[in-house]
Write a protein that holds these residues in place. Structure first.
Motif, PDB file in Angstrom:
ATOM      1  N   VAL A 184       3.044 -56.161 -54.328  1.00  0.00           N
ATOM      2  CA  VAL A 184       3.271 -56.978 -55.522  1.00  0.00           C
ATOM      3  C   VAL A 184       4.760 -57.167 -55.794  1.00  0.00           C
ATOM      4  O   VAL A 184       5.244 -58.303 -55.950  1.00  0.00           O
ATOM      5  CB  VAL A 184       2.591 -56.332 -56.753  1.00  0.00           C
ATOM      6  CG1 VAL A 184       2.952 -57.106 -58.014  1.00  0.00           C
ATOM      7  CG2 VAL A 184       1.086 -56.291 -56.561  1.00  0.00           C
ATOM      8  N   ILE A 185       5.509 -56.059 -55.843  1.00  0.00           N
ATOM      9  CA  ILE A 185       6.929 -56.135 -56.201  1.00  0.00           C
ATOM     10  C   ILE A 185       7.719 -56.894 -55.154  1.00  0.00           C
ATOM     11  O   ILE A 185       8.578 -57.727 -55.486  1.00  0.00           O
ATOM     12  CB  ILE A 185       7.515 -54.722 -56.409  1.00  0.00           C
ATOM     13  CG1 ILE A 185       6.836 -54.037 -57.596  1.00  0.00           C
ATOM     14  CG2 ILE A 185       9.020 -54.800 -56.641  1.00  0.00           C
ATOM     15  CD1 ILE A 185       7.267 -52.589 -57.799  1.00  0.00           C
TER      16      ILE A 185
ATOM     17  N   MET B 164      10.781 -61.589 -53.232  1.00  0.00           N
ATOM     18  CA  MET B 164      10.957 -62.670 -52.259  1.00  0.00           C
ATOM     19  C   MET B 164      10.963 -64.028 -52.959  1.00  0.00           C
ATOM     20  O   MET B 164      11.732 -64.926 -52.600  1.00  0.00           O
ATOM     21  CB  MET B 164       9.842 -62.621 -51.216  1.00  0.00           C
ATOM     22  CG  MET B 164       9.964 -61.480 -50.222  1.00  0.00           C
ATOM     23  SD  MET B 164       8.515 -61.362 -49.133  1.00  0.00           S
ATOM     24  CE  MET B 164       8.560 -62.985 -48.342  1.00  0.00           C
ATOM     25  N   LYS B 165      10.103 -64.166 -53.959  1.00  0.00           N
ATOM     26  CA  LYS B 165       9.992 -65.431 -54.671  1.00  0.00           C
ATOM     27  C   LYS B 165      11.202 -65.683 -55.561  1.00  0.00           C
ATOM     28  O   LYS B 165      11.756 -66.794 -55.597  1.00  0.00           O
ATOM     29  CB  LYS B 165       8.721 -65.413 -55.535  1.00  0.00           C
ATOM     30  CG  LYS B 165       8.419 -66.717 -56.258  1.00  0.00           C
ATOM     31  CD  LYS B 165       8.001 -67.804 -55.292  1.00  0.00           C
ATOM     32  CE  LYS B 165       7.546 -69.058 -56.042  1.00  0.00           C
ATOM     33  NZ  LYS B 165       7.144 -70.138 -55.118  1.00  0.00           N
ATOM     34  N   VAL B 166      11.634 -64.653 -56.290  1.00  0.00           N
ATOM     35  CA  VAL B 166      12.701 -64.817 -57.272  1.00  0.00           C
ATOM     36  C   VAL B 166      14.080 -64.859 -56.620  1.00  0.00           C
ATOM     37  O   VAL B 166      14.906 -65.707 -56.949  1.00  0.00           O
ATOM     38  CB  VAL B 166      12.642 -63.678 -58.313  1.00  0.00           C
ATOM     39  CG1 VAL B 166      13.846 -63.732 -59.250  1.00  0.00           C
ATOM     40  CG2 VAL B 166      11.343 -63.763 -59.106  1.00  0.00           C
TER      41      VAL B 166
ATOM     42  N   LEU C 133      10.594 -55.391 -45.175  1.00  0.00           N
ATOM     43  CA  LEU C 133      10.302 -54.488 -46.289  1.00  0.00           C
ATOM     44  C   LEU C 133      10.808 -53.080 -46.018  1.00  0.00           C
ATOM     45  O   LEU C 133      10.493 -52.486 -44.991  1.00  0.00           O
ATOM     46  CB  LEU C 133       8.790 -54.442 -46.527  1.00  0.00           C
ATOM     47  CG  LEU C 133       8.261 -53.437 -47.555  1.00  0.00           C
ATOM     48  CD1 LEU C 133       8.750 -53.809 -48.947  1.00  0.00           C
ATOM     49  CD2 LEU C 133       6.745 -53.384 -47.512  1.00  0.00           C
ATOM     50  N   ALA C 134      11.629 -52.581 -46.935  1.00  0.00           N
ATOM     51  CA  ALA C 134      11.976 -51.156 -46.922  1.00  0.00           C
ATOM     52  C   ALA C 134      10.850 -50.450 -47.662  1.00  0.00           C
ATOM     53  O   ALA C 134      10.745 -50.528 -48.886  1.00  0.00           O
ATOM     54  CB  ALA C 134      13.326 -50.930 -47.598  1.00  0.00           C
ATOM     55  N   PHE C 135       9.983 -49.774 -46.917  1.00  0.00           N
ATOM     56  CA  PHE C 135       8.755 -49.220 -47.487  1.00  0.00           C
ATOM     57  C   PHE C 135       9.019 -47.947 -48.282  1.00  0.00           C
ATOM     58  O   PHE C 135       8.276 -47.606 -49.207  1.00  0.00           O
ATOM     59  CB  PHE C 135       7.767 -48.951 -46.347  1.00  0.00           C
ATOM     60  CG  PHE C 135       6.342 -48.824 -46.781  1.00  0.00           C
ATOM     61  CD1 PHE C 135       5.902 -49.310 -48.014  1.00  0.00           C
ATOM     62  CD2 PHE C 135       5.408 -48.223 -45.951  1.00  0.00           C
ATOM     63  CE1 PHE C 135       4.581 -49.217 -48.405  1.00  0.00           C
ATOM     64  CE2 PHE C 135       4.081 -48.107 -46.327  1.00  0.00           C
ATOM     65  CZ  PHE C 135       3.671 -48.608 -47.557  1.00  0.00           C
ATOM     66  N   GLY C 136      10.087 -47.230 -47.925  1.00  0.00           N
ATOM     67  CA  GLY C 136      10.373 -45.954 -48.555  1.00  0.00           C
ATOM     68  C   GLY C 136      10.408 -45.978 -50.074  1.00  0.00           C
ATOM     69  O   GLY C 136       9.799 -45.118 -50.722  1.00  0.00           O
TER      70      GLY C 136
END
Length: 261
Positions: free
Chosen positions: A215-216, A221-223, A230-233
């Motif tokens: 979600v975040i 990406m949109k804003v 993606l940095a998953f950490g």
């Protein structure tokens, strides 16, 4: 929170103030770690200094939160602005500690969760900036996990299973993708956190982290036209932290209202 009530209102206030003071003090040290670890600089010996002019900071310039506010967010020597990261990290560490205290109470693992939270703030910021999780942070979390296992040795299997529950899955993903889909730091992070939390809560932390990450990151990406890499950490860290104050409540709710147990 119920065991905190045994202290009385005055006791709770004193305990909260002490935790807040220690929290912002440790938060100040976290800023040193965040700045120096990626640069492979010493975090213990070298004195704190202005990143712009090199001015060595005196003790009265190192008071967490207050020095920043009193100096107007500027270096006393060169007058250049100091990053807002410093007071934010200091305050955030104290606030997250207080949240754990209020919901977890005066339990023996509350201190472990305090220390793990501080460590994960460092992981969050560094991984977000560099997409690398410091090995030392994962080692520190693993040590906390071993302490947790020792203190609750009668249920040792919960933590041992937790060590492997997510990390093995991540390792298989890394093998299949040849390291493209999953980094070694994430594998070690979930192994160490699983040892600290146990298998039920580390699986829940993974689920929450995945949802938050999806979600975040899509919003970012949109804003901000953020890359789809993606940095998953950071999202795993959020999922892990949520377990400290709320893990038992979420699991109890799930068992009662979803599984009907």
């Amino acid at each position: 929170m119920s065991d905190l009530m045994l202290l009385g209102i005055n006791g709770i206030i004193v305990m909260s103030v002490l935790v807040f003071i220690f929290g912002i003090t440790i938060g100040s040290f976290l800023n040193v770690c965040i700045y120096r670890i990626p640069k492979k600089e010493d975090i213990a010996v070298e004195r704190s200094h202005c990143m712009h002019c090199g001015h060595v900071l005196q003790w009265y310039e190192l008071i967490p939160l207050f020095s920043f506010l009193i100096q107007g967010g500027k270096c006393r020597s060169c007058k250049k602005k100091i990053s807002w990261q410093y007071p934010i990290v200091e305050f955030l560490n104290a606030a997250l500690w207080l949240l754990i205290l209020y919901f977890n109470g005066l339990q023996w693992n509350t201190l472990l969760y305090f220390l793990a939270t501080s460590c994960m703030i460092v992981v969050f910021v560094i991984d977000e900036r560099t997409q690398e999780i410091p090995f030392g942070c994962n080692v520190f979390l693993a040590v906390l996990g071993l302490v947790q296992l020792a203190l609750d040795y009668k249920h040792w299997y919960i933590y041992v299973i937790g060590f492997f529950a997510v990390s093995v899955f991540f390792y298989l993903i890394a093998l299949v993708s040849k390291g493209k889909w999953m980094g070694g730091g994430d594998i070690k992070l979930m192994a160490a956190a699983g040892l600290l939390l146990g298998w039920k809560e580390i699986l829940l932390a993974l689920g929450i982290g995945c949802v938050l990450g999806s979600v975040i990151h899509l919003i970012r990406m949109k804003v901000s036209k953020k890359s789809n890499q993606l940095a998953f950490g950071p999202y795993l860290v959020l999922g892990i932290y949520i377990m400290f104050p709320f893990g038992n409540m979420i699991l109890d709710w799930y068992m009662k209202f979803v599984l009907g147990i």
